[in-house]
Motif scaffolding. Structure first.
Motif, PDB file in Angstrom:
ATOM      1  N   GLN A  95       5.294   2.193   8.164  1.00  0.00           N
ATOM      2  CA  GLN A  95       6.510   2.703   7.543  1.00  0.00           C
ATOM      3  C   GLN A  95       7.574   2.802   8.627  1.00  0.00           C
ATOM      4  OE1 GLN A  95       5.984   5.679   4.354  1.00  0.00           O
ATOM      5  NE2 GLN A  95       3.953   5.997   5.174  1.00  0.00           N
ATOM      6  N   ASN A 128      10.180   9.822   3.177  1.00  0.00           N
ATOM      7  CA  ASN A 128       9.321   9.949   2.005  1.00  0.00           C
ATOM      8  C   ASN A 128      10.223   9.969   0.778  1.00  0.00           C
ATOM      9  OD1 ASN A 128       8.054  11.202  -0.233  1.00  0.00           O
ATOM     10  ND2 ASN A 128       6.489  12.079   1.109  1.00  0.00           N
ATOM     11  N   TYR A 147       0.812  -1.214   0.000  1.00  0.00           N
ATOM     12  CA  TYR A 147       0.000   0.000   0.000  1.00  0.00           C
ATOM     13  C   TYR A 147       0.854   1.278   0.000  1.00  0.00           C
ATOM     14  CZ  TYR A 147      -3.329   3.457   1.928  1.00  0.00           C
ATOM     15  OH  TYR A 147      -4.093   4.570   2.160  1.00  0.00           O
ATOM     16  N   ASN A 148       1.833   1.343   0.877  1.00  0.00           N
ATOM     17  CA  ASN A 148       2.636   2.566   0.955  1.00  0.00           C
ATOM     18  C   ASN A 148       3.458   2.792  -0.303  1.00  0.00           C
ATOM     19  OD1 ASN A 148       1.909   3.710   3.505  1.00  0.00           O
ATOM     20  ND2 ASN A 148       2.885   1.937   4.455  1.00  0.00           N
ATOM     21  N   ASP A 149       4.008   1.731  -0.857  1.00  0.00           N
ATOM     22  CA  ASP A 149       4.786   1.873  -2.097  1.00  0.00           C
ATOM     23  C   ASP A 149       3.885   2.380  -3.218  1.00  0.00           C
ATOM     24  OD1 ASP A 149       7.052   1.025  -0.888  1.00  0.00           O
ATOM     25  OD2 ASP A 149       6.850  -1.067  -1.505  1.00  0.00           O
ATOM     26  N   TYR A 179       9.012   9.300   9.054  1.00  0.00           N
ATOM     27  CA  TYR A 179       9.483   8.260   8.145  1.00  0.00           C
ATOM     28  C   TYR A 179      10.048   8.917   6.893  1.00  0.00           C
ATOM     29  CZ  TYR A 179       4.642   9.124   6.724  1.00  0.00           C
ATOM     30  OH  TYR A 179       3.471   9.731   6.386  1.00  0.00           O
ATOM     31  N   GLU A 201       1.569  14.815   2.630  1.00  0.00           N
ATOM     32  CA  GLU A 201       0.728  13.727   3.119  1.00  0.00           C
ATOM     33  C   GLU A 201      -0.088  13.246   1.926  1.00  0.00           C
ATOM     34  OE1 GLU A 201      -0.035  11.010   5.213  1.00  0.00           O
ATOM     35  OE2 GLU A 201       0.528  12.503   6.711  1.00  0.00           O
ATOM     36  N   LYS A 206       1.168   4.145  -2.906  1.00  0.00           N
ATOM     37  CA  LYS A 206       0.876   5.546  -2.626  1.00  0.00           C
ATOM     38  C   LYS A 206       1.975   6.453  -3.197  1.00  0.00           C
ATOM     39  CE  LYS A 206      -0.379   7.076   1.739  1.00  0.00           C
ATOM     40  NZ  LYS A 206      -0.814   6.967   3.156  1.00  0.00           N
ATOM     41  N   TYR A 207       3.218   6.091  -2.904  1.00  0.00           N
ATOM     42  CA  TYR A 207       4.332   6.914  -3.378  1.00  0.00           C
ATOM     43  C   TYR A 207       4.438   6.884  -4.901  1.00  0.00           C
ATOM     44  CZ  TYR A 207       5.937   7.439   1.427  1.00  0.00           C
ATOM     45  OH  TYR A 207       6.021   7.760   2.754  1.00  0.00           O
ATOM     46  N   GLN A 250       7.595   4.676  12.325  1.00  0.00           N
ATOM     47  CA  GLN A 250       6.312   4.935  12.988  1.00  0.00           C
ATOM     48  C   GLN A 250       6.260   4.276  14.369  1.00  0.00           C
ATOM     49  OE1 GLN A 250       3.477   3.822   9.710  1.00  0.00           O
ATOM     50  NE2 GLN A 250       2.705   5.881  10.117  1.00  0.00           N
TER      51      GLN A 250
END
Ligand SMILES: Cc1cc2nc3c(=O)[nH]c(=O)nc-3n(C[C@H](O)[C@H](O)[C@H](O)COP(=O)(O)OP(=O)(O)OC[C@H]3O[C@@H](n4cnc5c(N)ncnc54)[C@H](O)[C@@H]3O)c2cc1C
Ligand SMILES: Cc1cc2nc3c(=O)[nH]c(=O)nc-3n(C[C@H](O)[C@H](O)[C@H](O)COP(=O)(O)OP(=O)(O)OC[C@H]3O[C@@H](n4cnc5c(N)ncnc54)[C@H](O)[C@@H]3O)c2cc1C
Ligand code: FES
Lengths: 495, 382
Positions: free
Chosen positions: B78, B148, A391-393, B146, A421, A395-396, B81
């Motif tokens: 991540q 980015n 999910y986070n990958d 974290y 964000e 998102k980026y 956190q």
């Protein structure tokens, strides 16, 4: 025993609760989150406070020439608690290499700017706007002024065009796809492309933003939410935060209270739900009582959500070439394809809105910085299929693709981002509790509008308000909450 | 709408036919019962019931607790956190944030690494009373500390103080496990070398991989770098700092010191990320604290619709509420996340610098109770 229990403190729930409390009703407002507002909220990151949803407030008008929203806010009791900022421009449309045009809010100037850009469509442009204004003047005459005798002779345009789609009207006036695209980016505010979007809705948006100007609330939409809550407290209303309603209590097809997830029960004469229609009729009801109510939503589909990047820039917005507050950026004039993309994870080709909040209000940010938000329509479905650990990958990846497109129009923007964000449809599901993260409720086809589905469900004592029971957006949801409250007050007086 | 009007609108028949057809073939939303919540809970469950599956002694004062979900599933996070551990000690329900020290690719568990705080309520409980096999409840992962990949440099400098090293352990282990393009410096300030947490692990990684450099800075005892972390030490170790992102995590006092030290490096605000690490333990010495109010001053707190109680000055409101059995949800306990937000109807509170209040909350009198210290009698609404 309360007069009314309101489920959910979104725009509609708050507007209803404030209206009821002011009229002396004994109310209990229950919100599952720890802060009021639903979409109408903000959050802090680093030295920035990000506005979650409000880009352009419609229907305000000036004190001298008030729009419909201004009088609703007055009647809710929050007008004197808030400050508003009028926007000087409607929007800027950029398709890199194709067009870059900024439309003013003044109707005559707007027509002139369009005519200069599209000289061979001069007359068509004038005619189109005259037509939209005539159409909407009929709407006002018939419905806002409550004409007791509405008929096709008096309101010919209304009878002919009310149920038409936007595309066919655009096609009737114009043949240049570029001009059509420049006139209709507001389709993204409704969640459906011109071919599927009811012309009445599009006309209402254009008319309302031009006649009453787009506005912005000083301090952001949380100011509005907090102000409505203040009215509720001032008038003795009770509010429970961090409390989720799990059941609407119903006996003999009559709602008489609610139960929360912790098992507490509260009784009331009326219940008003600002939660999604699916939560209200499926999650909060047994299948023995929801049949009739659900019947009318069988043909409705859950509407779009959003992919949003909130950015705090460490520079003045001019430095990266931003001059306007509202910017619609896209790669092509093909709005239909654009809409198809909203059902995928692709952000490389999607159009998006870039809003810079401090163009008209420098108090929105610390000195020398800017707040920029990029939003694109995205349905939840593809996001639900992403494995959680990717999910986070994902998102980026999506954010980077969109920012690269922004970079083409606003060079240097990425290197100035200090805080970022990213919100996905799943983020909206989390904060609103709505299936599909649908901040616009169900897809708003003509058949889903209040013309065909009444917001009043077929269960006695139960009322509904908000984006799932009519049009979405600030003006419509605030109005819907206010109207539901008035309907309840009327019932209460009868008894 | 009036059906009389509706029926005469052009296109009415087509819409009603559509409605009839769709009703026949339409969707039964009863199939979605509970579904939205289930999806969201894969990421943000309300709370996770965990079991302590292992306890690892790190230093004399520090242990790692390995937490595995009873439902066999831990939401993703991540590296950097934290989670909030929810406990009930001596009849008081409270919570404390702990950074996750394990890597996000270890998906079966979260490690938290707890250092003893003298006189501290929860650190001592976790270290002394919790055994392997015990149950705990934790929040879903939270926090904004974290990396980015879009806006932060691949050259990162981690600066840690004491137990503030835990998020970096997660970041570094993640880099090792997944292969990395990053270049990482860890500058770790500690009292002495026996207090260094994960010292062996960091040393081993540093000797094996070129992307990682490990620099302990000790207040006392041997070592290349002694005393506090200073600008000279940073300059010497990382060289040009203009292309790097700095991540800082440690006790409040360290931030004040470090921010001063970093000033001459002329870093842009976007190059510095700081984890919030609680509110000042001693508010009496904070700038702006009213001198006339001492530890003996007492105030009455009135919680509308609930009860009244007395507090002594110098305690965060949230803590007093918890002691009086009024539960307010909390996460960061540092004034940042807004979870513990309450409305101050009357009275005054002292709020340390750095509390992240929304403009609208300031205007309408809301406070973050974890970072609000009463300095008069107060009435609040929860
Ligand atoms: C990114 C974005 C941009 C937008 N831009 C604009 C714009 O520029 N102009 C505009 O006019 N509109 C805009 N909108 C749309 C507008 O914000 C929404 O349509 C409107 O705020 C919806 O209000 P609502 O009353 O339907 O409530 P919602 O905001 O949907 O809130 C519902 C509330 O009910 C609560 N709730 C749900 N279930 C329960 C339960 N079981 N128990 C207790 N509480 C519950 C939720 O927590 C939530 O607080 C935007 C929306 C988004 C997301
Ligand atoms: C984002 C974040 C991540 C964190 N990660 C970690 C981590 O990985 N590892 C870790 O060990 N810690 C971590 N912490 C710190 C942790 O959350 C706790 O604050 C710490 O364990 C102390 O909690 P406690 O209950 O033992 O102390 P508390 O009881 O909360 O006391 C804290 C301090 O206040 C003092 N104090 C207590 N009561 C009073 C009083 N009445 N008057 C004056 N002073 C008093 C105590 O002596 C102590 O010094 C983190 C904190 C944050 C915000
Ligand atoms: S718990 Fe995060 S602000 Fe108080």
């Amino acid at each position: 025993m309360y007069d009314v229990i309101i489920i959910g403190a979104g725009n509609a729930g708050l507007a209803a609760a404030a209206t009821l409390a002011r009229k002396g009703a004994k109310i209990l407002l229950i919100e599952k989150h720890n802060i009021p507002g639903g979409c109408a909220t903000s959050f802090c990151r680093g030295r920035f406070e990000f506005e979650v949803s409000l880009h352009q407030l419609s229907g305000m008008g000036t004190p001298e020439r008030p729009g419909p929203l201004r009088s609703v806010l007055d009647s809710i009791g929050v007008l004197n608690k808030l400050d508003f900022v009028e926007m000087e421009k409607l929007y800027r449309v950029v398709m890199p290499g194709i067009i870059d045009i900024t439309l003013p809010t003044n109707k005559e100037e707007l027509i002139k700017v369009l005519q200069q850009q599209f000289p061979n469509q001069r007359d068509a442009i004038q005619k189109f706007f005259d037509f939209v204004w005539q159409f909407f003047t009929e709407v006002i005459g018939a419905f806002y002024l409550n004409d007791p005798d509405i008929n096709p002779k008096k309101y010919p345009l209304y009878y002919k065009y009310a149920l038409k789609d936007t595309q066919s009207v655009l096609d009737e006036y114009f043949n240049d796809p570029l001009l059509k695209a420049v006139i209709s980016p507001y389709w993204t505010y409704m969640g459906l492309p011109p071919s599927k979007l009811c012309f009445s809705d599009m006309a209402a948006l254009l008319f309302s933003y031009v006649e009453f100007k787009p506005y912005h609330i000083k301090g952001g939409s949380q100011m509005l939410s907090n102000a409505m809550l203040e009215v509720i407290y001032e008038n003795g209303g009770e509010v429970l935060f961090n409390t989720e309603v799990s059941k609407i209590l119903i006996k003999n097809n009559t709602a008489y209270g609610v139960r929360t997830t912790s098992g507490q029960e509260f009784e009331s004469k009326y219940v008003l739900s600002n939660a999604s229609a699916i939560s209200t009729f499926v999650d909060m009801m047994d299948d023995t009582v929801n049949q009739k109510a659900l019947e009318q939503y069988k043909g409705s589909s859950v509407g779009t959500s959003f992919f949003t990047i909130y950015c705090g820039l460490d520079c003045d917005y001019h430095e990266v070439g931003i001059n306007e507050e509202t910017n619609f950026i896209s790669n092509s004039t093909d709005m239909e394809f654009d809409y198809q993309l909203s059902k995928t994870l692709d952000t490389e080709n999607s159009s998006f809105i870039l809003t810079c909040y401090n163009v008209f209000d420098n108090e929105m940010v610390p000195k020398g910085t800017s707040q920029v938000v990029l939003v694109t329509m995205k349905y939840a479905e593809p996001w639900l299929k992403v494995p959680p650990h990717q999910y986070n990958d994902e998102k980026y990846r999506c954010a980077e693709a969109m920012l690269k497109n922004a970079e083409k129009v606003f060079p240097g923007i990425i290197s100035h981002i200090e805080e970022m964000e990213i919100a996905t449809p799943i983020t909206h599901m989390r904060y609103l509790g709505h299936p599909g993260g649908g901040a616009y409720g169900f897809d708003q086809y003509v058949k889903d509008s209040t013309m065909f589905i009444s917001p009043k469900p077929p269960i006695d004592g139960l009322y509904c308000a908000g984006s799932w029971y009519g049009a979405a957006g600030y003006q419509p949801t605030l109005t819907s909450g206010h109207s539901a409250a008035r309907a309840i007050l009327k019932e209460m007086r009868k008894k | 709408m009036d059906s009389q009007i509706l029926r005469q609108l052009e296109g009415y028949e087509k819409v009603t036919t559509d409605i009839e057809v769709l009703k026949r073939y339409g969707y039964d939303y009863r199939l979605e019962r509970g579904l939205a919540k289930k999806y969201v809970e894969r990421f943000h469950p309300h709370a996770i019931d965990v079991k302590v599956t292992d306890i690892i002694n790190e230093t004399n004062s520090t242990k790692t607790l390995r937490l595995a979900s009873k439902q066999k599933y831990m939401p993703p996070f991540q590296a950097g956190q934290y989670i909030s551990v929810i406990v009930e000690v001596d009849g008081i329900r409270t919570s404390r944030p702990y950074s996750i020290s394990s890597s996000p690719d270890e998906i079966a568990y979260y490690d938290i690494t707890v250092r003893r705080v003298e006189g501290g309520m929860i650190s001592n409980y976790l270290l002394d009373s919790i055994k392997i096999g015990d149950s705990l409840q934790v929040s879903a992962p939270a926090g904004n500390f974290y990396h980015n990949p879009i806006i932060h440099s691949n050259k990162v400098v981690y600066i840690a103080g004491g137990s503030g090293v835990t998020p970096f352990k997660s970041m570094i282990q993640h880099a090792v496990n997944t292969g990395t393009e990053k270049e990482i410096w860890l500058i770790y300030g500690s009292k002495n070398d026996s207090e260094l947490i994960f010292n062996d692990y960091f040393s081993k990684v540093a000797s094996k991989y070129t992307f990682f450099r490990y620099i302990p800075v000790l207040e006392e005892g041997a070592g290349t770098y002694k005393g506090f972390i200073t600008k000279d030490i940073i300059k010497e170790i990382v060289g040009d700092s203009s292309d790097k992102t700095f991540f800082i995590c440690g006790p409040q006092a360290m931030y004040e010191h470090l921010l001063k030290e970093l000033q001459p490096l002329k870093l842009k605000p976007r190059q510095i990320r700081m984890e919030s690490y609680g509110v000042p333990a001693d508010v009496f010495s904070q700038p702006g604290w009213p001198k006339e109010i001492s530890q003996n001053t007492r105030f009455v707190i009135k919680v509308r619709g609930k009860k009244d109680f007395t507090v002594t000055a110098g305690q965060p409101l949230l803590q007093s509420l918890e002691k009086n059995h009024i539960v307010v949800p909390s996460l960061c306990r540092s004034g940042e996340c807004s979870m513990c937000r309450v409305k101050l109807v009357s009275g005054k509170v002292y709020q340390p610098e750095g509390v992240k209040l929304r403009q609208a909350d300031r205007r309408f009198g809301y406070i973050h109770s974890c970072a609000a210290f009463p300095i008069s009698d107060c009435e609040i609404i929860i």
